[in-house]
Design a protein around this motif. Structure first.
Motif, PDB file in Angstrom:
ATOM      1  N   TYR A   1       7.562  13.578 -45.689  1.00 58.24           N
ATOM      2  CA  TYR A   1       7.772  15.151 -45.794  1.00 58.24           C
ATOM      3  C   TYR A   1       9.065  15.534 -45.585  1.00 58.24           C
ATOM      4  N   ASP A   2       9.668  16.522 -46.303  1.00 60.32           N
ATOM      5  CA  ASP A   2      10.977  17.119 -45.943  1.00 60.32           C
ATOM      6  C   ASP A   2      10.752  18.309 -45.019  1.00 60.32           C
TER       7      ASP A   2
ATOM      8  N   LYS B   1       7.373  19.271 -48.095  1.00 60.64           N
ATOM      9  CA  LYS B   1       7.270  18.970 -49.473  1.00 60.64           C
ATOM     10  C   LYS B   1       6.951  17.514 -49.413  1.00 60.64           C
ATOM     11  N   ALA B   2       5.892  16.982 -50.009  1.00 61.70           N
ATOM     12  CA  ALA B   2       5.468  15.494 -50.065  1.00 61.70           C
ATOM     13  C   ALA B   2       6.295  14.905 -51.161  1.00 61.70           C
ATOM     14  N   SER B   3       6.935  13.399 -50.895  1.00 65.26           N
ATOM     15  CA  SER B   3       7.401  12.663 -51.688  1.00 65.26           C
ATOM     16  C   SER B   3       6.883  11.079 -51.696  1.00 65.26           C
ATOM     17  N   HIS B   4       7.005  10.269 -52.555  1.00 68.11           N
ATOM     18  CA  HIS B   4       6.593   8.928 -52.371  1.00 68.11           C
ATOM     19  C   HIS B   4       7.506   8.382 -51.718  1.00 68.11           C
ATOM     20  N   ASP B   5       6.996   7.536 -50.618  1.00 69.44           N
ATOM     21  CA  ASP B   5       7.915   6.612 -49.609  1.00 69.44           C
ATOM     22  C   ASP B   5       7.680   5.161 -49.952  1.00 69.44           C
TER      23      ASP B   5
ATOM     24  N   TYR C   1       2.535   9.903 -47.231  1.00 77.42           N
ATOM     25  CA  TYR C   1       3.891  10.548 -48.107  1.00 77.42           C
ATOM     26  C   TYR C   1       4.997  10.812 -47.109  1.00 77.42           C
TER      27      TYR C   1
ATOM     28  N   LEU D   1      -0.746   8.215 -54.360  1.00 81.10           N
ATOM     29  CA  LEU D   1      -0.117   9.200 -55.392  1.00 81.10           C
ATOM     30  C   LEU D   1      -1.110   9.232 -56.636  1.00 81.10           C
TER      31      LEU D   1
END
Length: 697
Positions: A572-573, A577-581, A570, A504
């Motif tokens: 993804y939903d 949409k990406a988010s931290h894992d 990342y 990120l």
């Protein structure tokens, strides 16, 4: 009138009409002689009692296509364009601008200052200054809204697009669209103006039409998103707002002041550099400009995979028949469906008609046989990146092609010399390296081998232009220019993860710099399996640390293939949409522990310098080796291929703006931190710093 002025602007009389003809090849740019000649023409009109009106027309392929960009680098000599515009605006007799080709920038401003404008069918008009980081400075932003309205004028000025003559007529910019002989039509139109009383119609006297003030702020928000990082589009909103509130004379003065300020801005210098660099890239080092390209009327493409499909659609788009060769009927059928889907998307968006889609698809011939391509002018092989497979394709092509057919390879990394050497006619072999998706990406890296014929090189460059690409000629080098430099940025991004940075953070720093997407988000988009395969193909030639930096392999082993599997660097939903894992943090920590690295705090500055200067250092080596002819070619490659912000001018221009001594100092610092083999300054950088020079002198 001097000999020079007589040559660029001549005045002739036809009855009671003066005809001022601009002839300043190749695009009738508004050089000093044209500006002086136009003022002299207006004076001739005013002093001739028998002349009731004047036509301004241009010889050659276009109306005045804008300013002379070469004059931007030195002090302008009077009369300036503003004086020309003022002279036209103040004329006491009507002047008609007769437009053909394109009336752009200052050319359109000249036309807007005339009483009337007629245009030849098929011509276009526009104010593209924003693409050079500037805005109209001679009344364009003041006059255009008075004719077309605020919303239409703002769209044209802030985005720099061109509109057709018919569209311009609908918007009130052009009075009449004509066909046939433009000069005759203009004289006839002017005759009617005289018969109707020779009425003057000064655009500057018109009021700005009523508009919804919310349009300005809506446009500002949309432009800020679409042109992130660019200054001029947002200044255009401010300028139009000012025009709607300010008397004409004052507005023109403020417009000119804004244009001058933008002209000396770093962004404008960078954008003008890229503008010139793209034109310079069309000049092939060592090939005379008089060498004529071969005529390409029919092509074959070997390999119906992702790249082959995209390349095929490029040729279908310009009406060139394509024979697509594959191994199986099933694979070819899949390729045909994929190409059809490309066009179906265009039809749905309204940018392509169903009839045009059918016409293009009818030009495509899928086949598993090489027997039907004896008459093609060009073959592009786009098979897997395996030397043995490509050599087998070359052997099959040698057996069926006529001797003067060009054979081009789309290889990204393989040795062009070895491939050319496998052909019975090495002189016809070149590289045409398209970028994925080939039907979208503008960059085309054309590759020369030592024995490639000059007219083959000229053909690949000319063909690139026909395809709507930005072609750049490069030489033998693993990864050529684009991918060779990219591999160094990729290496540093991976090493930074080992040192303690997060995906990120690296992505944030590089997108804040101006790249459209960060390297780890890009890897997730491309697919980790694709990245792993590319790594495997090169791993034997990597350094020990690069070989052991197997983060990509670890992600693949964990089933994290990127967006396609819902997780990569990342998570993804359902909307991707990406988010931290946190699982990636654990994976990276396990890798560091196994490799003996201790995570440390990495500054944003270190991330940016290591990623960018590793690329610049490699580019310096490429230049020294002769794999790129000019530093400007490298800037064109990176702005068109990998989204290096054009408003920073490309990596080489950017390095010069930073200062090569500072770049060298950073390289020396990271050579001690990361390793000499990765950051030892290139010999060219050492020499230039010692001589007090930059890449551009």
């Amino acid at each position: 009138m001097t000999e020079l002025l007589a040559r660029t602007v001549s005045v002739a009389k036809q009855g009671n009409i003066l005809v001022a003809t601009v002839d300043n090849p190749p695009v009738n740019a508004l050089s000093h002689s044209v500006r002086s000649g136009l003022i002299a023409a207006v004076k001739a009109l005013e002093s001739d009692a028998e002349a009731h009106a004047m036509v301004i027309v241009c010889d050659g392929r276009t109306f005045i296509a804008g300013a002379d960009i070469h004059e931007f680098k030195k002090p302008m000599v009077a009369p300036l364009l503003g004086e020309v515009i003022d002279t036209l605006d103040a004329a006491t007799k009507p002047i008609v601008a007769a437009i053909h080709g394109t009336a752009l920038g200052g050319g359109l401003e000249v036309a807007l200052a005339c009483s009337y404008r007629i245009a030849l069918e098929g011509s276009k008009v526009g104010l593209p200054e924003v693409k050079l980081g500037i805005l109209p400075g001679s009344g364009g932003t003041v006059r255009l809204p008075r004719l077309a309205g605020v919303e239409q004028a703002l769209a044209m000025i802030s985005e720099g697009g061109q509109i057709s003559a018919r569209d311009a007529q609908e918007k009130g910019i052009v009075d009449e669209v004509v066909s046939g002989d433009l000069k005759e039509a203009a004289i006839a139109f002017t005759g009617k103006v005289i018969a109707d009383g020779a009425r003057l119609r000064r655009t500057s006297d018109l009021p700005v039409p009523a508009f919804d003030a919310a349009v300005l702020e809506m446009s500002r928000a949309a432009l800020a998103k679409k042109y992130k990082g660019f200054k001029a589009p947002l200044v255009a909103v401010d300028l139009i707002k000012m025009v709607t509130e300010t008397p004409v004379a004052e507005a023109i003065a403020l417009e000119y002041k804004t244009c001058k300020e933008l002209l000396v801005s770093p962004q404008s210098k960078a954008l003008r550099h890229i503008f010139a660099a793209e034109r310079e890239a069309l000049k092939i080092d060592g090939v005379d400009a008089g060498v004529k390209p071969r005529d390409v009327k029919k092509v074959a493409i070997v390999g119906p995979g992702t790249m082959g499909r995209g390349i095929a659609s490029c040729f279908l788009n310009i009406g060139i028949p394509v024979t697509l060769i594959g191994l199986t009927d099933e694979g070819l059928a899949s390729a045909v469906r994929a190409i059809g889907k490309i066009y179906e998307g265009s039809v749905k968006r309204g940018s392509l008609s169903s009839e045009e889609m059918e016409r293009r698809m009818a030009l495509l011939t899928p086949t598993t046989s090489y027997d039907g391509i004896a008459d093609v002018d060009l073959v592009i092989e786009a098979v897997t990146e395996d030397m043995a497979v490509k050599k087998d394709v070359f052997a099959k092509l040698d057996a069926v092609l006529r001797n003067d057919a060009i054979v081009a390879t789309n290889t990204s990394f393989l040795d062009i010399e070895e491939l050319a050497g496998s052909s019975r006619n090495p002189a016809r072999v070149a590289g045409m390296h398209f970028f994925n998706p080939a039907n979208v990406m503008k960059l085309l890296e054309n590759v020369r081998a030592a024995s490639t014929a000059a007219d083959v090189l000229a053909t690949t460059t000319a063909l690139g232009k026909r395809l709507g690409k930005v072609p750049v000629m490069v030489g033998r080098s693993e990864g050529f220019v684009a991918n060779r430099m990219l591999s160094k940025r990729t290496r540093e991004a991976q090493f930074l993860l080992e040192d303690g940075a997060t995906p990120l953070q690296v992505d944030r720093v590089l997108t804040a710099f101006g790249f459209p997407i960060g390297p780890f988000a890009l890897a997730d988009l491309a697919g980790m399996d694709i990245m792993a395969a590319a790594r495997a193909a090169r791993v034997a030639r990597m350094s020990l640390r690069e070989q052991q930096c197997n983060i990509v392999d670890r992600l693949v082993a964990a089933g994290r293939l990127g967006q396609k599997s819902g997780a990569g660097y990342y998570v993804y939903d359902e909307n991707r949409k990406a988010s931290h894992d946190p699982a990636v943090d654990e994976l990276l920590e396990a890798h560091r522990k196994e490799r003996g690295f201790t995570a440390r705090t990495i500054s944003d500055e270190e991330i940016l310098e290591r990623c960018l200067f590793a690329m610049v250092n490699e580019a310096a080596k490429i230049l020294d080796e002769g794999a790129a002819a000019r530093p400007s070619d490298i800037d064109v490659i990176w702005t068109n291929g990998f989204g290096f912000p054009t408003y920073l001018g490309g990596p080489m221009f950017y390095a010069d703006q930073v200062g090569l001594p500072k770049v060298k100092a950073a390289l020396d610092k990271y050579a001690g931190l990361v390793g000499d083999q990765y950051f030892k300054p290139a010999a060219l950088i050492e020499r230039l710093v010692a001589e007090g020079k930059g890449f551009y002198g």
